[in-house]
Design an enzyme around this catalytic site. Structure first.
Site, PDB file in Angstrom:
ATOM      1  N   TYR A 194     -18.360  30.732  40.710  1.00 14.19           N
ATOM      2  CA  TYR A 194     -18.821  30.661  39.309  1.00 14.19           C
ATOM      3  C   TYR A 194     -18.219  29.436  38.622  1.00 14.19           C
ATOM      4  CZ  TYR A 194     -20.261  32.009  34.661  1.00 14.19           C
ATOM      5  OH  TYR A 194     -20.860  32.026  33.431  1.00 14.19           O
ATOM      6  N   PHE A 207     -41.655  11.150  24.367  1.00 12.08           N
ATOM      7  CA  PHE A 207     -41.987  12.034  25.479  1.00 12.08           C
ATOM      8  C   PHE A 207     -42.020  13.450  24.899  1.00 12.08           C
ATOM      9  CE2 PHE A 207     -41.355  14.866  29.052  1.00 12.08           C
ATOM     10  CZ  PHE A 207     -42.497  14.519  29.764  1.00 12.08           C
ATOM     11  N   THR A 208     -42.884  14.291  25.459  1.00 14.07           N
ATOM     12  CA  THR A 208     -43.192  15.602  24.861  1.00 14.07           C
ATOM     13  C   THR A 208     -41.936  16.443  24.581  1.00 14.07           C
ATOM     14  OG1 THR A 208     -43.561  16.377  27.113  1.00 14.07           O
ATOM     15  CG2 THR A 208     -45.509  15.692  25.871  1.00 14.07           C
ATOM     16  N   ASP A 232     -32.847   7.620  28.718  1.00 10.98           N
ATOM     17  CA  ASP A 232     -33.521   8.690  29.464  1.00 10.98           C
ATOM     18  C   ASP A 232     -33.674   8.138  30.879  1.00 10.98           C
ATOM     19  OD1 ASP A 232     -35.266  10.334  30.803  1.00 10.98           O
ATOM     20  OD2 ASP A 232     -36.443  10.829  29.028  1.00 10.98           O
ATOM     21  N   LYS A 244     -36.970  13.960  39.299  1.00  9.24           N
ATOM     22  CA  LYS A 244     -37.788  12.772  39.592  1.00  9.24           C
ATOM     23  C   LYS A 244     -36.978  11.839  40.503  1.00  9.24           C
ATOM     24  CE  LYS A 244     -39.870  14.371  35.662  1.00  9.24           C
ATOM     25  NZ  LYS A 244     -39.373  15.539  34.926  1.00  9.24           N
ATOM     26  N   ARG A 289     -52.834  13.291  29.684  1.00 10.37           N
ATOM     27  CA  ARG A 289     -51.762  12.683  28.884  1.00 10.37           C
ATOM     28  C   ARG A 289     -52.431  11.979  27.713  1.00 10.37           C
ATOM     29  NH1 ARG A 289     -46.498  14.517  30.399  1.00 10.37           N
ATOM     30  NH2 ARG A 289     -47.606  16.066  29.217  1.00 10.37           N
ATOM     31  N   PHE A 322     -49.982  21.472  25.661  1.00 14.24           N
ATOM     32  CA  PHE A 322     -50.690  21.034  26.873  1.00 14.24           C
ATOM     33  C   PHE A 322     -50.418  21.958  28.058  1.00 14.24           C
ATOM     34  CE2 PHE A 322     -46.907  19.233  28.860  1.00 14.24           C
ATOM     35  CZ  PHE A 322     -46.094  19.000  27.753  1.00 14.24           C
TER      36      PHE A 322
HETATM   37  O1  PLI Z   1     -39.112  18.438  33.116  1.00 13.36           O
HETATM   38  P1  PLI Z   1     -37.660  18.244  32.783  1.00 13.36           P
HETATM   39  O2  PLI Z   1     -37.194  19.194  31.752  1.00 13.36           O
HETATM   40  O3  PLI Z   1     -36.792  18.202  33.981  1.00 13.36           O
HETATM   41  O4  PLI Z   1     -37.536  16.748  32.178  1.00 13.36           O
HETATM   42  C1  PLI Z   1     -38.062  16.405  30.943  1.00 13.36           C
HETATM   43  C2  PLI Z   1     -38.427  14.950  30.928  1.00 13.36           C
HETATM   44  C3  PLI Z   1     -37.679  14.080  30.200  1.00 13.36           C
HETATM   45  N1  PLI Z   1     -37.988  12.744  30.161  1.00 13.36           N
HETATM   46  C4  PLI Z   1     -39.040  12.233  30.849  1.00 13.36           C
HETATM   47  C5  PLI Z   1     -39.320  10.786  30.759  1.00 13.36           C
HETATM   48  C6  PLI Z   1     -39.835  13.074  31.603  1.00 13.36           C
HETATM   49  O5  PLI Z   1     -40.834  12.552  32.291  1.00 13.36           O
HETATM   50  C7  PLI Z   1     -39.539  14.486  31.663  1.00 13.36           C
HETATM   51  C8  PLI Z   1     -40.367  15.386  32.376  1.00 13.36           C
HETATM   52  N2  PLI Z   1     -41.501  14.999  32.887  1.00 13.36           N
HETATM   53  C9  PLI Z   1     -42.425  15.729  33.493  1.00 13.36           C
HETATM   54  C10 PLI Z   1     -42.307  17.187  33.699  1.00 13.36           C
HETATM   55  C11 PLI Z   1     -43.605  15.050  33.969  1.00 13.36           C
HETATM   56  O6  PLI Z   1     -44.481  15.682  34.582  1.00 13.36           O
HETATM   57  O7  PLI Z   1     -43.700  13.828  33.757  1.00 13.36           O
END
Ligand code: PLI
Length: 461
Positions: free
Chosen positions: A74, A126-127, A217, A260, A385, A452
Site C-alpha cells: 500500500y 483540451f477537453t 502538458d 500516450k 474533434r 462528446f
Molecule cells: O485521458 P487522460 O485522462 O489520461 O489524459 C487527458 C489528456 C490530457 N492532455 C491531452 C493533450 C490529452 O490528449 C489527454 C487525453 N487524450 C485523449 C483521451 C485522446 O484521445 O486524445
C-alpha cells in the site's frame, strides 16, 4: 502527393489479438444502437480502432516483464521509486505525484493553483484540461498562434504560443490572476501540432520576467521532441532524450497522461519542481486518487510506466517509426484528395470535415456524422474533434463553434501494420466519392460535462 515508403518497424510481433470485421448490415445496426456516436460502440463491433492513441498501444516484452515485478505494498512501493527516478532522470522534475491518468493530474493541479477569477492561458484547449480549469473557477484563454486554426497552413510549429496574445492578457488582467501558462506538447485539437524550442525559450523568458509558471502538458512530449529534431534548424543531431531534458528544464512542472507517449495502458502523473507545492499536491492526491506513492495505480502499472518512459526516450527509432506511420496514412489519403489538416502531426491524421462535408452546417455536426459514416463504410472507428467536443460556453450556454471541425484517425502505438493503413485509406476514398449523400445529425441526448463521450444523435431526414 508522392508516397514516402514506410520503413519496417523497429520491433517484431510476439503476441497477436484476433480482430473481426462486422458485415455492413451489422455495422448499420451497431452505429444506430450507439446513437451515431463512435464512443458508444462496443469494441468487439469495431474492425480497426483508430478512436484514440490513449492507453491503446502495445507494451514491449520488457514492460510486460515489469508487471511481474509489481510491488503491491500500500505504501512505499519500490515501483514508485523507479517511476520517481525515471521522471527525474528523463524530465528533471524532482517531485512526482502519480495519478490514475492524465485528468487526475489536471484535477490536482487545478485545485492546487487555480482560484476563482483566474485566467489560464494555453496553446488551444483540451477537453478535460479546460473542464478542470473551469470547475476550479478559472477561465481558459487561448493564446495559440492564428496559423493553428488554418487547416491548410503548412507552418511547421502550429503549436506555438503567440507571445503578443499572452502579453495582452497579462496587461489586461494582471499577472496575479494568471497562475500558470498551460503549454501542451503536440497540440491535440490542432492536429497534433508541435511547439518549437525557439518559441518555448521565448515563452520562458517572458514568463520568468512576469513571474508566471509554465506547466507542460507532457502527454505527447516525445513526439514534440521528434518534430524539433526533424523540423527545427540546429537540432538534427540531438537525441530525443537530450531534447526531452531541455524542454522540461524550461518549464516548472508537468501533467502527464502516460497512456500516450509513455507507452502504457493506464497511468499518469503530476511532476513539479517546487517542494512546497509538492507537499500540497501530496495532501490532495490522498483525497482524490490514493496514497502519494501509488495515486490510484497498482505497483505493476507504476513499473510499466517507468519502463515505458525510458523505452520511449532512449530508442529514437520508436517515435520516428510511429510518426512515419501517421504520415504514411496522411499521404495515402492525400493521394485521393481527402481534405486533411496540414502539416501532418504526431499521433493522428485529422480530416477537415468542414471541407469533406461542405454541404452541412456546423450545428448539423459534420465531423460526428463523418465519423459514423466511416464506421459504416469500413468498420474503422474514428473520433469527432469539432463542435461536439468543444462543448458549450459555461456563461452563455451556447455551443462553442470551433474553427476546426475534424475527424481524427488516431494511430495506437505499435499496433497496426501498413496493410491496415491501406485498408483505411481506400475505404475513406470510397466515402469521399459519395460525400454529397452524407446527411447531418441531430443531438437527442446531451450530458452535462464532456458531452462528446456520451451524447446520442439521430440522422437528419
Ligand atoms: O485521458 P487522460 O485522462 O489520461 O489524459 C487527458 C489528456 C490530457 N492532455 C491531452 C493533450 C490529452 O490528449 C489527454 C487525453 N487524450 C485523449 C483521451 C485522446 O484521445 O486524445
Amino acid at each position: 502527393m508522392k508516397l514516402t515508403p514506410l520503413a519496417p518497424p523497429p520491433y517484431k510481433i510476439k503476441a497477436v489479438e484476433p480482430i473481426y470485421c462486422p458485415s455492413r448490415e451489422e455495422r448499420l445496426r451497431s452505429i444506430a444502437a450507439a446513437g451515431y456516436n463512435t464512443f458508444l460502440l462496443p469494441s468487439n463491433e469495431v474492425y480497426l480502432d483508430l478512436l484514440t492513441d490513449s492507453g491503446t498501444g502495445a507494451m514491449s516484452d520488457y514492460q510486460w516483464a515489469g508487471l511481474m515485478e509489481g510491488d503491491e505494498a500500500y505504501a512505499g512501493s519500490v515501483n514508485f521509486a523507479h517511476l520517481e527516478e525515471a521522471v527525474h532522470d528523463i524530465m528533471g522534475y524532482r517531485c512526482v505525484v502519480p495519478t490514475h491518468q492524465g485528468r487526475g493530474a489536471e484535477h490536482i493541479l487545478s485545485k492546487l493553483l487555480i482560484k476563482p477569477g483566474h485566467y489560464i492561458p494555453g496553446n488551444m484547449y483540451f477537453t478535460t484540461t479546460r473542464l478542470h480549469q473551469e470547475l476550479a473557477g478559472g477561465m481558459f484563454v487561448d493564446v495559440i498562434i492564428d496559423e493553428a486554426y488554418q487547416a491548410q497552413n503548412e507552418h511547421p510549429f502550429k503549436g506555438n504560443v503567440d507571445l503578443e496574445k499572452l502579453a495582452y492578457l497579462v496587461q489586461s488582467v494582471g499577472k496575479e490572476k494568471i497562475p500558470y501558462v498551460n503549454l501542451q506538447a503536440c497540440v491535440n485539437m490542432a492536429g497534433g501540432q508541435p511547439f518549437s524550442m525557439e518559441n518555448l525559450c521565448t515563452l520562458r523568458e517572458f514568463c520568468s520576467r512576469h513571474e508566471i509558471k509554465i506547466i507542460l502538458d507532457a502527454t505527447r512530449v516525445v513526439e514534440n521532441a521528434h518534430f524539433i529534431k526533424t523540423r527545427e534548424k540546429g537540432y538534427q543531431n540531438r537525441s530525443i532524450l537530450s531534447l526531452m531534458r531541455e524542454i522540461c528544464s524550461l518549464t516548472d512542472g508537468c501533467t502527464m497522461s502516460a497512456k500516450k507517449d509513455a507507452l502504457v495502458n493506464i497511468g499518469g502523473f503530476l511532476a513539479l519542481r517546487d517542494a512546497e507545492l509538492y507537499e500540497e499536491a501530496k495532501a490532495l492526491v490522498v483525497i482524490y486518487e490514493g496514497l502519494h506513492t501509488y495515486g490510484g495505480l497498482a505497483g505493476r502499472d507504476l513499473e510499466a510506466m517507468a519502463r515505458g518512459l525510458y523505452e520511449a526516450t532512449t530508442d529514437d527509432a520508436i517515435v520516428a517509426h510511429r510518426v512515419q506511420q501517421v504520415h504514411y496514412l496522411g499521404e495515402r489519403l492525400s493521394q485521393f484528395d481527402v481534405p486533411l489538416v496540414r502539416p501532418f502531426g504526431g499521433h493522428a491524421i485529422f480530416i477537415d470535415a468542414k471541407r469533406f462535408l461542405a454541404h452541412l452546417a456546423q450545428d448539423q455536426f459534420p465531423a460526428e456524422a463523418l465519423a459514423a459514416e466511416i464506421y459504416t463504410e469500413s468498420g474503422v472507428r474514428t473520433m469527432e474533434r469539432g463542435i461536439v467536443s468543444a462543448g458549450r460556453d459555461p456563461k452563455t450556454g451556447d455551443h462553442y463553434y470551433p474553427a476546426l471541425e475534424l475527424v481524427r484517425l488516431t494511430l495506437p502505438r505499435r499496433v497496426y501494420t501498413q496493410e491496415h493503413l491501406d485498408y483505411t485509406a481506400e475505404h475513406i476514398e470510397h466515402l469521399f466519392k459519395r460525400r454529397d449523400l452524407i446527411k447531418g445529425l441531430r443531438m437527442i441526448y446531451e450530458p452535462k460535462y464532456l458531452r462528446f463521450f456520451q451524447a446520442r444523435f439521430e440522422p437528419l431526414t
